[in-house]
Design an enzyme around this catalytic site. Structure first.
Site, short mmCIF file in Angstrom:
data_model
loop_
_atom_site.label_atom_id
_atom_site.label_comp_id
_atom_site.label_asym_id
_atom_site.label_seq_id
_atom_site.Cartn_x
_atom_site.Cartn_y
_atom_site.Cartn_z
N TYR A 42 -2.12 -0.27 10.36
CA TYR A 42 -2.23 -0.84 9.01
C TYR A 42 -0.97 -0.58 8.20
CZ TYR A 42 -3.77 -1.26 4.14
OH TYR A 42 -3.87 -1.59 2.81
N THR B 116 0.82 -1.21 0.00
CA THR B 116 0.00 0.00 0.00
C THR B 116 0.85 1.26 0.00
OG1 THR B 116 -1.55 1.27 1.39
CG2 THR B 116 -0.09 -0.25 2.51
#
Length: 367
Positions: free
Chosen positions: A172, A133
């Site tokens: 995350y 990501t």
């Protein structure tokens, strides 16, 4: 049988948005055997599996394991016959990672380690592609943006390349970033042909967008349902958007050029030509549908980047890949997907796993 025909492709998270698009491509465009491994925890995945079952027909080329990447033994059984592994299984929401960081850690980091270690011990040296990501880059250190009516801008900024320093923000960002580094290092230490994609915003058919993940789909579907949304911040945040079909093409591009791409990390997104802010997306949706999406503003979320645009020049140099589908076309594909599947969009709560039936379902290693 040729090497191309002898492909045994394992997709962790294969019933999800990205995984099902890749699986469908493989079932309809190649002779590969496709193994889907998924815990069926996300909305829409059962419909995606039915779509894949229809694509596979009576070919016997689709097999499904209902399992969790945190289960090391199940992962080992699934990995054993694989020649290619795509690891999309993840906890994907920054918000949920803040609420339950242990779950985020166990799925995103421990789950990925299980996949890597099983591949290392399989003796097959399978190709492994891991989707990371843009959150691994944190706030980017760009300073305060210039502000226009509809977006933030950084004049002269050419996009984020792989040379951008890592700066994990949020649980995350930490879990995906640590997993991304494990995947990269297993190429160096164990000579596994791995590739990492650090992805920006992905959108397209088979996406069941929510407030926490899949924002382009969430905005469009909310407009079509005349449901107001919450925008966190002022709506001027900018992202580049990549259509999932172009992402699948990127998967194939790196696999076909593995002598160059193996062991590499690539930033993947729509690039400077496919940027849009939240407020601009609302205007695009109104042009497309005639519906003005209503919204209210709330506080900006933790670790939300003001501006993220991908510099994808490295993968273009190595493979020739570049995005072909623009944002407007991606929105049209999303609208068409919803219109063609009206009956499934009221469904948001997964049914119990024991009620699930699929002709090709397996519970472990495929024979």
């Amino acid at each position: 049988m040729s090497k191309q025909e002898n492909r045994s492709v394992l997709i962790f998270g294969g019933a999800g948005f990205i995984g099902s698009n890749l699986a469908h491509h493989l079932l309809t465009r190649t002779e590969a055997r496709v193994y889907v491994f998924d815990n069926l925890s996300r909305a829409g995945v059962r419909h995606n599996l039915e779509w894949l079952r229809k694509a596979a027909g009576n070919s016997g080329r689709l097999q499904v394991t209902i399992g969790d990447v945190r289960d090391r033994r199940m992962v080992e059984k699934a990995v054993a016959p694989a020649t290619e592994i795509y690891d999309f299984a993840a906890q994907v929401a920054v918000t949920n990672s803040v609420i339950d960081p242990r779950h985020d850690f166990e799925v995103n980091l421990c789950g990925t380690f299980n996949v890597l270690d099983a591949a290392r011990n399989s003796g097959n040296k399978p190709f492994i592609l891991f989707t990371s990501t843009n959150k691994v880059y944190g706030n980017l250190g760009l300073g305060a943006p210039a502000v226009t009516r509809l977006r933030y801008t950084y004049p002269g900024h050419q996009g984020v390349s792989e040379a951008q320093p890592l700066d994990f923000h949020s649980p995350y960002g930490c879990s995906k970033g640590a997993a991304d580094q494990y995947v990269h290092d297993f190429a160096r230490i164990y000579d596994l042909p791995t590739v990492v994609f650090r992805m920006s915003c992905i959108a397209g058919p088979r996406q069941f967008g929510t407030e926490d993940q899949g924002w382009v789909a969430h905005f469009l579907y909310s407009a079509l349902q005349h449901k107001p949304i919450v925008i966190y911040g002022d709506g001027r945040q900018v992202r580049d958007v990549l259509c999932v079909h172009d992402l699948v093409s990127a998967f194939e591009a790196v696999r076909l050029n593995l002598d160059v791409t193996g062991g590499n990390i690539y930033n993947i997104g729509g690039g400077a030509e496919n940027t849009i802010s939240l407020l601009e997306l609302i205007e695009e949706i109104e042009k497309l549908t005639g519906i003005r999406l209503e919204y209210v503003l709330d506080e900006r979320r933790l670790a939300d980047q003001y501006f993220y645009v991908t510099d994808y020049s490295k993968i273009r140099r190595h493979t020739g890949w570049k995005p072909e589908i623009n944002i407007h076309q991606t929105l049209e594909l999303l609208r068409n997907f919803r219109e063609e599947n009206r009956s499934i969009f009221g469904w948001r709560t997964p049914a119990p796993v024991e009620t699930f039936t699929l002709d090709t379902q397996l519970s472990g290693r495929a024979g």
